[in-house]
Write a protein that holds these residues in place. Structure first.
Motif, PDB file in Angstrom:
ATOM      1  N   THR A  40      31.247  49.390  32.882  1.00 54.36           N
ATOM      2  CA  THR A  40      30.788  48.587  34.015  1.00 54.36           C
ATOM      3  C   THR A  40      30.551  47.137  33.608  1.00 54.36           C
ATOM      4  O   THR A  40      31.027  46.204  34.272  1.00 54.36           O
ATOM      5  CB  THR A  40      29.481  49.176  34.589  1.00 54.36           C
ATOM      6  N   PHE A  41      29.801  46.918  32.523  1.00 53.00           N
ATOM      7  CA  PHE A  41      29.474  45.559  32.097  1.00 53.00           C
ATOM      8  C   PHE A  41      30.726  44.791  31.657  1.00 53.00           C
ATOM      9  O   PHE A  41      30.902  43.617  32.010  1.00 53.00           O
ATOM     10  CB  PHE A  41      28.444  45.577  30.973  1.00 53.00           C
ATOM     11  N   TYR A  42      31.564  45.439  30.903  1.00 54.09           N
ATOM     12  CA  TYR A  42      32.762  44.758  30.405  1.00 54.09           C
ATOM     13  C   TYR A  42      33.628  44.274  31.564  1.00 54.09           C
ATOM     14  O   TYR A  42      33.997  43.090  31.634  1.00 54.09           O
ATOM     15  CB  TYR A  42      33.568  45.693  29.497  1.00 54.09           C
ATOM     16  N   HIS A  43      33.944  45.171  32.476  1.00 54.11           N
ATOM     17  CA  HIS A  43      34.831  44.796  33.586  1.00 54.11           C
ATOM     18  C   HIS A  43      34.113  43.893  34.598  1.00 54.11           C
ATOM     19  O   HIS A  43      34.730  42.988  35.163  1.00 54.11           O
ATOM     20  CB  HIS A  43      35.356  46.049  34.279  1.00 54.11           C
ATOM     21  N   GLY A  44      32.818  44.144  34.826  1.00 52.96           N
ATOM     22  CA  GLY A  44      32.081  43.309  35.783  1.00 52.96           C
ATOM     23  C   GLY A  44      32.049  41.855  35.360  1.00 52.96           C
ATOM     24  O   GLY A  44      32.283  40.948  36.166  1.00 52.96           O
ATOM     25  N   ALA A  63      48.258  37.449  42.866  1.00 55.15           N
ATOM     26  CA  ALA A  63      48.226  38.129  41.567  1.00 55.15           C
ATOM     27  C   ALA A  63      46.788  38.373  41.125  1.00 55.15           C
ATOM     28  O   ALA A  63      46.470  39.426  40.546  1.00 55.15           O
ATOM     29  CB  ALA A  63      48.965  37.294  40.527  1.00 55.15           C
ATOM     30  N   LEU A  64      45.901  37.419  41.393  1.00 52.12           N
ATOM     31  CA  LEU A  64      44.496  37.560  41.026  1.00 52.12           C
ATOM     32  C   LEU A  64      43.861  38.730  41.783  1.00 52.12           C
ATOM     33  O   LEU A  64      43.164  39.560  41.184  1.00 52.12           O
ATOM     34  CB  LEU A  64      43.744  36.266  41.333  1.00 52.12           C
ATOM     35  N   HIS A  65      44.110  38.805  43.100  1.00 57.58           N
ATOM     36  CA  HIS A  65      43.553  39.893  43.907  1.00 57.58           C
ATOM     37  C   HIS A  65      44.038  41.254  43.415  1.00 57.58           C
ATOM     38  O   HIS A  65      43.253  42.210  43.317  1.00 57.58           O
ATOM     39  CB  HIS A  65      43.924  39.717  45.376  1.00 57.58           C
ATOM     40  N   GLU A  66      45.313  41.348  43.098  1.00 54.69           N
ATOM     41  CA  GLU A  66      45.859  42.627  42.633  1.00 54.69           C
ATOM     42  C   GLU A  66      45.243  43.024  41.295  1.00 54.69           C
ATOM     43  O   GLU A  66      44.866  44.183  41.082  1.00 54.69           O
ATOM     44  CB  GLU A  66      47.382  42.533  42.510  1.00 54.69           C
ATOM     45  N   ARG A  67      45.105  42.048  40.409  1.00 53.70           N
ATOM     46  CA  ARG A  67      44.534  42.313  39.086  1.00 53.70           C
ATOM     47  C   ARG A  67      43.081  42.763  39.201  1.00 53.70           C
ATOM     48  O   ARG A  67      42.664  43.756  38.587  1.00 53.70           O
ATOM     49  CB  ARG A  67      44.653  41.034  38.247  1.00 53.70           C
ATOM     50  N   VAL A  68      42.319  42.049  40.001  1.00 56.44           N
ATOM     51  CA  VAL A  68      40.900  42.358  40.151  1.00 56.44           C
ATOM     52  C   VAL A  68      40.700  43.696  40.871  1.00 56.44           C
ATOM     53  O   VAL A  68      39.863  44.517  40.468  1.00 56.44           O
ATOM     54  CB  VAL A  68      40.183  41.224  40.905  1.00 56.44           C
ATOM     55  N   ALA A  69      41.470  43.929  41.932  1.00 58.71           N
ATOM     56  CA  ALA A  69      41.340  45.187  42.687  1.00 58.71           C
ATOM     57  C   ALA A  69      41.628  46.390  41.797  1.00 58.71           C
ATOM     58  O   ALA A  69      40.900  47.394  41.830  1.00 58.71           O
ATOM     59  CB  ALA A  69      42.277  45.177  43.887  1.00 58.71           C
ATOM     60  N   ILE A  86      29.743  53.325  46.139  1.00 59.87           N
ATOM     61  CA  ILE A  86      29.851  51.863  46.198  1.00 59.87           C
ATOM     62  C   ILE A  86      31.265  51.460  46.602  1.00 59.87           C
ATOM     63  O   ILE A  86      31.476  50.582  47.451  1.00 59.87           O
ATOM     64  CB  ILE A  86      29.484  51.243  44.843  1.00 59.87           C
ATOM     65  N   GLY A  87      32.267  52.103  45.997  1.00 64.38           N
ATOM     66  CA  GLY A  87      33.649  51.800  46.327  1.00 64.38           C
ATOM     67  C   GLY A  87      33.976  52.122  47.770  1.00 64.38           C
ATOM     68  O   GLY A  87      34.730  51.396  48.431  1.00 64.38           O
ATOM     69  N   GLN A  88      33.391  53.187  48.319  1.00 61.69           N
ATOM     70  CA  GLN A  88      33.640  53.548  49.705  1.00 61.69           C
ATOM     71  C   GLN A  88      32.977  52.574  50.672  1.00 61.69           C
ATOM     72  O   GLN A  88      33.471  52.350  51.769  1.00 61.69           O
ATOM     73  CB  GLN A  88      33.167  54.983  49.953  1.00 61.69           C
ATOM     74  N   VAL A  89      31.859  51.984  50.236  1.00 59.12           N
ATOM     75  CA  VAL A  89      31.239  50.923  51.047  1.00 59.12           C
ATOM     76  C   VAL A  89      32.196  49.735  51.148  1.00 59.12           C
ATOM     77  O   VAL A  89      32.408  49.166  52.217  1.00 59.12           O
ATOM     78  CB  VAL A  89      29.898  50.469  50.423  1.00 59.12           C
ATOM     79  N   ILE A  90      32.813  49.379  50.017  1.00 54.64           N
ATOM     80  CA  ILE A  90      33.792  48.290  50.026  1.00 54.64           C
ATOM     81  C   ILE A  90      35.003  48.687  50.860  1.00 54.64           C
ATOM     82  O   ILE A  90      35.554  47.881  51.619  1.00 54.64           O
ATOM     83  CB  ILE A  90      34.216  47.939  48.585  1.00 54.64           C
ATOM     84  N   ALA A  91      35.422  49.952  50.756  1.00 51.92           N
ATOM     85  CA  ALA A  91      36.578  50.424  51.513  1.00 51.92           C
ATOM     86  C   ALA A  91      36.349  50.303  53.015  1.00 51.92           C
ATOM     87  O   ALA A  91      37.286  50.034  53.775  1.00 51.92           O
ATOM     88  CB  ALA A  91      36.894  51.868  51.141  1.00 51.92           C
ATOM     89  N   ALA A  92      35.093  50.488  53.451  1.00 51.66           N
ATOM     90  CA  ALA A  92      34.786  50.372  54.880  1.00 51.66           C
ATOM     91  C   ALA A  92      35.011  48.957  55.398  1.00 51.66           C
ATOM     92  O   ALA A  92      35.235  48.742  56.587  1.00 51.66           O
ATOM     93  CB  ALA A  92      33.336  50.787  55.142  1.00 51.66           C
ATOM     94  N   GLN A  93      34.980  47.957  54.491  1.00 49.93           N
ATOM     95  CA  GLN A  93      35.195  46.568  54.882  1.00 49.93           C
ATOM     96  C   GLN A  93      36.641  46.124  54.608  1.00 49.93           C
ATOM     97  O   GLN A  93      36.969  44.965  54.792  1.00 49.93           O
ATOM     98  CB  GLN A  93      34.256  45.639  54.094  1.00 49.93           C
ATOM     99  N   TYR A 101      43.356  45.183  47.624  1.00 49.04           N
ATOM    100  CA  TYR A 101      42.109  45.922  47.782  1.00 49.04           C
ATOM    101  C   TYR A 101      42.297  47.086  48.748  1.00 49.04           C
ATOM    102  O   TYR A 101      41.755  48.170  48.547  1.00 49.04           O
ATOM    103  CB  TYR A 101      41.012  44.995  48.319  1.00 49.04           C
ATOM    104  N   GLN A 102      43.055  46.856  49.812  1.00 49.97           N
ATOM    105  CA  GLN A 102      43.263  47.898  50.809  1.00 49.97           C
ATOM    106  C   GLN A 102      43.953  49.115  50.214  1.00 49.97           C
ATOM    107  O   GLN A 102      43.548  50.265  50.462  1.00 49.97           O
ATOM    108  CB  GLN A 102      44.099  47.341  51.961  1.00 49.97           C
ATOM    109  N   GLN A 103      45.002  48.879  49.434  1.00 40.40           N
ATOM    110  CA  GLN A 103      45.756  49.985  48.862  1.00 40.40           C
ATOM    111  C   GLN A 103      44.890  50.814  47.919  1.00 40.40           C
ATOM    112  O   GLN A 103      44.919  52.039  47.933  1.00 40.40           O
ATOM    113  CB  GLN A 103      46.990  49.448  48.114  1.00 40.40           C
TER     114      GLN A 103
END
Length: 553
Positions: A40-44, A63-69, A86-93, A101-103
């Motif tokens: 978590t810390f490393y990637h965050g 490219a940035l969005h794809e890499r980060v997502a 947490i990921g499902q909360v983001i998925a709802a948006q 991010y959507q994929q």
């Protein structure tokens, strides 16, 4: 010198081997506390620096969005547990997030793997001292559903009643403290990196997440929500909360009545039951609006999987909405609830004085942004709500300054009502449910009506007190008459605005029907029109292309 180097090398190798041994041991434990937090810390931190360094270059954004997502959702999937939530909360948006991010969000919706039966049996042995087959007449070892913190099995009580048995995954409690600590530290880090108010919500969110993993608390929440609906003459027959067997449930095992139903957004299955999905959606929206504006006890996770529809037991031609998963609730204070009712009424009456008064009371500096967040559409102080058509230019202006505005959104964080965190989450999920099936219901008007009901209930009590004083002091007749006139005028303005909003809504519905008749497919619904304009501006401003088929599966 030669004698010292081998010694240092020896200690270095020994330390490295020790660290590897600890990580190897941790990865084979059920909770994997060390591995998950380091990940978590490393990637965050890496993602924050990635956006900080490359986020201003529009040409590099896709490219940035794809890499980060990919990095972000990889962490959610590998860590599982609360991270799936947490990921499902983001998925709802995700409807307004970049395609990458959507994929990934779409894949995460089904990324809550079940734990083996042996783990479930261990929970029963620790909580009951017995295996499931000794507690139930029948117990299906294959779960019917698996979520982020628990999975559900079908069982039969010795009395013959069919029940749903929700069993918490054993690693969740071990992971929770460390997961919440990691997320709290990341909130502080992102607040520092991006200069946005984030960390002040940590305590409130943590307290409610801890309550969510206590199934005794969930049983109390479900019973309390059901009691509140029984007090609502309009909803008591249309909404149902399954019976909870609190006397035989524990903190990690919740036993409820088994109820068959179909998801709120599954229009085909609802139609197959001979029911009108529009009516079902309307009931669901009103149920949550009643919680927000009247009872003040609000469901925190009303996604479509937690809202089922069935034929009403007494009238098979009518829908009954079933509410599940009562782990996450927020209790509004009376002061907040009444102010929130006043805010909604004021927005519809274009009463900017009241909007500003409530906003300032809550420490909010940017009134237009707050109104936009509340209504979930851009709001302008220059036009009444029924005249606002949400032009692309308005959305462009709104987005251009959004980061700078967020920095100064709150004048005083201590005054901001933290109930708002979960209220806005509830409203966003309800909006997404409505939008997913073509926006058949005028959600905003329904919620505004319940806001006024919340005010009326309080004013009726005040009116009784005024009448009592009136008989004691006849000179109050003039004041009472003036109050009556003002109240009636305000109600006329409110009803007129609702009428104009309904005209706009009906126009969109007629356009949808005509488009379907001519071309075989409906045009965009009320909620979709706003989102489409947001998507168009996202592309014009940021070069982001929104995937229109994210939820087709």
């Amino acid at each position: 010198m030669r004698k010292w180097i081998p010694g240092r090398t020896k200690y270095t190798l020994g330390g490295t081997l020790g660290i590897l041994a600890v990580f190897t041991w941790d990865r084979h434990t059920e909770a994997q506390l060390l591995t998950r937090n380091v990940r978590t810390f490393y990637h965050g931190i890496a993602l924050a620096f990635d956006y900080k360094l490359h986020g201003d270059d529009v040409t590099k954004l896709p490219a940035l969005h794809e890499r980060v997502a990919n990095q972000m959702f990889d962490v959610f999937e590998k860590n599982a547990g609360l991270y799936i939530k947490i990921g499902q909360v983001i998925a709802a948006q995700s409807a307004v997030l970049p395609t990458a991010y959507q994929q990934r969000a779409k894949k995460l919706l089904d990324s809550a793997p079940a734990v083996p039966l042996s783990s479930i049996e261990r929970v029963f042995l620790e909580d009951y001292g017995k295996l499931p087959q000794h507690i139930f007449k029948t117990f299906d070892p294959v779960p019917v559903a698996s979520a982020s913190i628990a999975q559900v099995h079908r069982a039969t009580l010795w009395s013959g009643e069919l029940v749903a048995v929700k069993v918490q995954k054993p690693a969740v409690r071990k992971q929770m403290t460390w997961d919440l600590l990691a997320l709290r530290m990341l909130l502080h880090f992102y607040e520092y990196m991006f200069e946005l108010p984030l960390s002040f919500t940590a305590n409130f969110i943590e307290r409610h997440i801890r309550q969510e993993v206590d199934f005794v608390n969930e049983a109390r929440n479900g019973q309390r929500a059901w009691n509140n609906f029984l007090q609502q003459p309009k909803l008591r027959q249309m909404v149902y909360v399954p019976k909870i067997y609190g006397d035989i449930s524990t903190e990690r095992v919740l036993i409820c009545e088994w109820v068959d139903g179909v998801q709120l957004t599954d229009t085909k299955k609802i139609a197959h039951l001979g029911l009108d999905y529009k009516e079902a959606m309307s009931i669901a929206i009103e149920a949550f609006a009643s919680q927000i504006f009247e009872s003040g006890f609000v469901h925190g996770d009303p996604h479509a999987g937690n809202v089922l529809v069935r034929n009403h037991p007494q009238n098979k031609r009518k829908p009954q909405v079933i509410l599940l998963d009562h782990g996450l609730y927020v209790q509004e204070s009376k002061e907040f609830r009444l102010n929130y009712c006043r805010l909604w009424q004021a927005l519809y009456m274009f009463d900017l004085k009241t909007v500003e008064e409530v906003s300032r009371q809550w420490g909010i500096h940017d009134i237009e942004m707050f109104a936009s967040i509340t209504l979930q559409k851009p709001f302008s102080q220059d036009k009444a709500i029924h005249l606002q058509r949400t032009s692309i230019q308005e959305i462009y202006d709104f987005q251009m300054g959004i980061k700078a505005r967020l920095k100064h959104f709150l004048e005083d964080q201590a005054r901001f009502p933290q109930e708002m965190i979960f209220i806005l989450r509830n409203m966003e999920i309800v909006r997404a449910n409505n939008m997913m099936v073509g926006s058949p219901v005028n959600r905003l008007n329904l919620m505004a009506k319940w806001a006024v009901r919340g005010i009326d209930r309080e004013e009726n009590h005040d009116q009784q007190n005024r009448q009592l004083r009136l008989y004691q002091r006849p000179t109050h007749w003039v004041q009472s008459l003036a109050h009556f006139a003002v109240t009636k005028w305000r109600r006329f303005v409110f009803e007129f605005t609702l009428f104009m909003m309904n005209l706009s809504f009906c126009f969109v519905r007629v356009k949808q029907s005509a488009h379907q008749l001519l071309y075989g497919a409906p045009s965009q619904g009320f909620e979709e029109l706003i989102d489409q304009r947001m998507k168009e501006q996202m592309y014009q401003q940021f070069g982001i292309v929104i995937d229109e088929h994210m939820f087709d599966a």
